[in-house]
Enzyme design. Structure first.
Site, PDB file in Angstrom:
ATOM      1  N   LYS A 198       1.006  -1.082   0.056  1.00 41.71           N
ATOM      2  CA  LYS A 198      -0.009   0.011  -0.040  1.00 41.71           C
ATOM      3  C   LYS A 198       0.858   1.279   0.044  1.00 41.71           C
ATOM      4  CE  LYS A 198      -3.122  -2.610   3.024  1.00 41.71           C
ATOM      5  NZ  LYS A 198      -3.526  -2.704   4.412  1.00 41.71           N
ATOM      6  N   GLY A 199       2.071   0.926   0.469  1.00 28.93           N
ATOM      7  CA  GLY A 199       2.970   2.253   0.651  1.00 28.93           C
ATOM      8  C   GLY A 199       3.399   3.128  -0.516  1.00 28.93           C
ATOM      9  N   ASP A 244       7.462   3.207  -2.033  1.00 28.67           N
ATOM     10  CA  ASP A 244       7.690   4.223  -0.899  1.00 28.67           C
ATOM     11  C   ASP A 244       9.215   4.286  -0.483  1.00 28.67           C
ATOM     12  OD1 ASP A 244       7.651   1.724   0.128  1.00 28.67           O
ATOM     13  OD2 ASP A 244       6.047   2.013   1.483  1.00 28.67           O
ATOM     14  N   ASP A 286      14.696  -0.322   1.435  1.00 31.85           N
ATOM     15  CA  ASP A 286      15.320  -0.450   2.820  1.00 31.85           C
ATOM     16  C   ASP A 286      16.682  -1.425   2.709  1.00 31.85           C
ATOM     17  OD1 ASP A 286      15.561  -0.255   5.590  1.00 31.85           O
ATOM     18  OD2 ASP A 286      14.390  -1.964   6.089  1.00 31.85           O
ATOM     19  N   LYS A 316      17.043   4.258   2.028  1.00 30.40           N
ATOM     20  CA  LYS A 316      18.035   4.304   3.393  1.00 30.40           C
ATOM     21  C   LYS A 316      19.264   3.307   2.734  1.00 30.40           C
ATOM     22  CE  LYS A 316      14.590   3.620   6.783  1.00 30.40           C
ATOM     23  NZ  LYS A 316      14.024   2.758   7.837  1.00 30.40           N
ATOM     24  N   ASP A 333       3.558   3.196   7.028  1.00 27.82           N
ATOM     25  CA  ASP A 333       3.019   3.049   8.193  1.00 27.82           C
ATOM     26  C   ASP A 333       3.792   2.796   9.437  1.00 27.82           C
ATOM     27  OD1 ASP A 333       3.359   0.363   6.797  1.00 27.82           O
ATOM     28  OD2 ASP A 333       2.020  -0.305   8.610  1.00 27.82           O
ATOM     29  N   ARG A 353      -0.259   6.449   7.439  1.00 28.09           N
ATOM     30  CA  ARG A 353       0.113   6.474   6.128  1.00 28.09           C
ATOM     31  C   ARG A 353      -0.397   7.783   5.451  1.00 28.09           C
ATOM     32  NH1 ARG A 353       1.349   1.196   4.109  1.00 28.09           N
ATOM     33  NH2 ARG A 353       0.389  -0.420   5.466  1.00 28.09           N
TER      34      ARG A 353
HETATM   35  P1  IMP Z   1      12.993  -4.109   2.083  1.00 24.22           P
HETATM   36  O1  IMP Z   1      12.755  -5.378   1.334  1.00 24.22           O
HETATM   37  O2  IMP Z   1      13.746  -4.189   3.280  1.00 24.22           O
HETATM   38  O3  IMP Z   1      13.654  -3.051   1.052  1.00 24.22           O
HETATM   39  O4  IMP Z   1      11.768  -3.667   2.489  1.00 24.22           O
HETATM   40  C1  IMP Z   1      11.087  -2.418   2.038  1.00 24.22           C
HETATM   41  C2  IMP Z   1       9.610  -2.209   2.886  1.00 24.22           C
HETATM   42  O5  IMP Z   1       9.747  -2.557   4.191  1.00 24.22           O
HETATM   43  C3  IMP Z   1       9.066  -1.274   2.409  1.00 24.22           C
HETATM   44  O6  IMP Z   1       8.339  -1.300   1.245  1.00 24.22           O
HETATM   45  C4  IMP Z   1       8.229  -0.817   3.621  1.00 24.22           C
HETATM   46  O7  IMP Z   1       6.987  -1.439   3.296  1.00 24.22           O
HETATM   47  C5  IMP Z   1       8.890  -1.231   4.706  1.00 24.22           C
HETATM   48  N1  IMP Z   1       9.934  -0.298   5.339  1.00 24.22           N
HETATM   49  C6  IMP Z   1      11.018  -0.443   5.462  1.00 24.22           C
HETATM   50  N2  IMP Z   1      11.516   0.650   6.084  1.00 24.22           N
HETATM   51  C7  IMP Z   1      10.386   1.334   6.622  1.00 24.22           C
HETATM   52  C8  IMP Z   1      10.422   2.664   7.438  1.00 24.22           C
HETATM   53  O8  IMP Z   1      11.274   3.424   7.780  1.00 24.22           O
HETATM   54  N3  IMP Z   1       9.039   2.975   7.675  1.00 24.22           N
HETATM   55  C9  IMP Z   1       7.880   2.279   7.293  1.00 24.22           C
HETATM   56  N4  IMP Z   1       8.218   1.150   6.491  1.00 24.22           N
HETATM   57  C10 IMP Z   1       9.239   0.611   6.199  1.00 24.22           C
HETATM   58 MG    MG Z   2       6.714  -0.804   0.477  1.00 21.14          MG
END
Ligand code: IMP
Ligand code: MG
Length: 173
Positions: free
Chosen positions: A41-42, A98, A101, A129, A157, A163
C-alpha cells in the site's frame, strides 16, 4: 497512547521533490507513454502525486506483495497477494515504491517483473535508506536518501497507522 511524530521532511519539501522527479520523468520519456506500477500500500500516495506531475501519457497498475519473515526485516521471499491486471509486454514500466530499505523486496520483485518482457523497467522510490542495503538494487529515481530511522507518512505506516500524513516523520516512542 498516541506516539509523537517528529517531522523529517515537510509537506512542502516532499511536494517540491516530487515536482522535480515528475519533470525529470516527463523529460526522459518524451514521446513515449509510461506505465506506472504501484507497490501497495505504501507506494500509493507517492504514485498518485507523481502521476499528476508527469506530462507524457500515463497508465497505472497496482500490485500487492507480502514478504515472508519478521515484522521489521524482510526475508526477500515475496508472495504476490494481488497481481497486476495488465501485461507488461512491450511497455515502458516504472515501478513506484515508498522506500528501499534492505532492498530484498525490490530485488526479488524487479527480477520477477523483468521476466514479463517490458520494453524497459525502471525503479522510482520516494525514500532510500542506503545504510540498510543488503541486496543490490539499481534505483533510477530517488526522492530522498535518509538515515537509518523508522519513518512514517506519505504512504509509510507504523502498525498500519500514519500512511495519510502529508509529510515524512519519525515515530518517537
Ligand atoms: P526491504 O525489502 O527491506 O527493502 O523492504 C522494504 C519495505 O519495508 C518497504 O516497502 C516498507 O513497506 C517497509 N519499510 C522499510 N523501512 C520502513 C520505514 O522506515 N517505515 C515504514 N516502512 C518501512
Ligand atoms: Mg513498500
Amino acid at each position: 497512547m498516541a506516539e509523537k511524530i517528529r517531522v523529517m521532511l515537510s509537506e512542502t519539501e516532499v511536494d517540491k521533490r516530487i515536482d522535480a522527479i515528475g519533470e525529470q520523468i516527463s523529460h526522459d520519456y518524451a514521446g513515449k507513454q509510461v506505465h506506472l506500477v504501484c507497490v501497495l500500500k505504501g507506494g500509493a500516495f507517492f504514485m498518485c502525486e507523481l502521476a499528476k506531475r508527469i506530462s507524457v501519457p500515463v497508465s497505472l497498475d497496482f500490485m500487492s506483495v507480502s514478504s515472508y519473515g519478521g515484522a521489521t526485516t524482510s526475508s526477500g521471499v515475496v508472495r504476490i497477494v494481488k497481481d497486476l491486471d495488465e501485461s507488461l509486454d512491450g511497455k515502458d514500466v516504472i515501478v513506484v515504491e515508498d522506500i528501499v530499505d534492505s532492498g530484498r523486496t525490490l530485488n526479488y520483485l524487479l527480477n520477477l517483473l523483468k521476466e514479463r518482457k517490458p520494453k524497459s523497467l525502471k525503479l522510482c522510490t520516494l525514500l532510500d535508506k542506503p545504510d540498510r542495503r543488503v541486496e543490490h538494487v539499481l534505483v533510477d529515481y530517488t526522492g530522498f536518501q535518509i538515515p537509518d530511522e523508522f519513518v512514517v507518512g506519505y504512504g509509510l505506516d507504523y502498525d498500519q497507522k500514519y500512511r495519510n500524513l502529508p509529510y515524512i516523520g519519525v515515530v518517537e516512542l
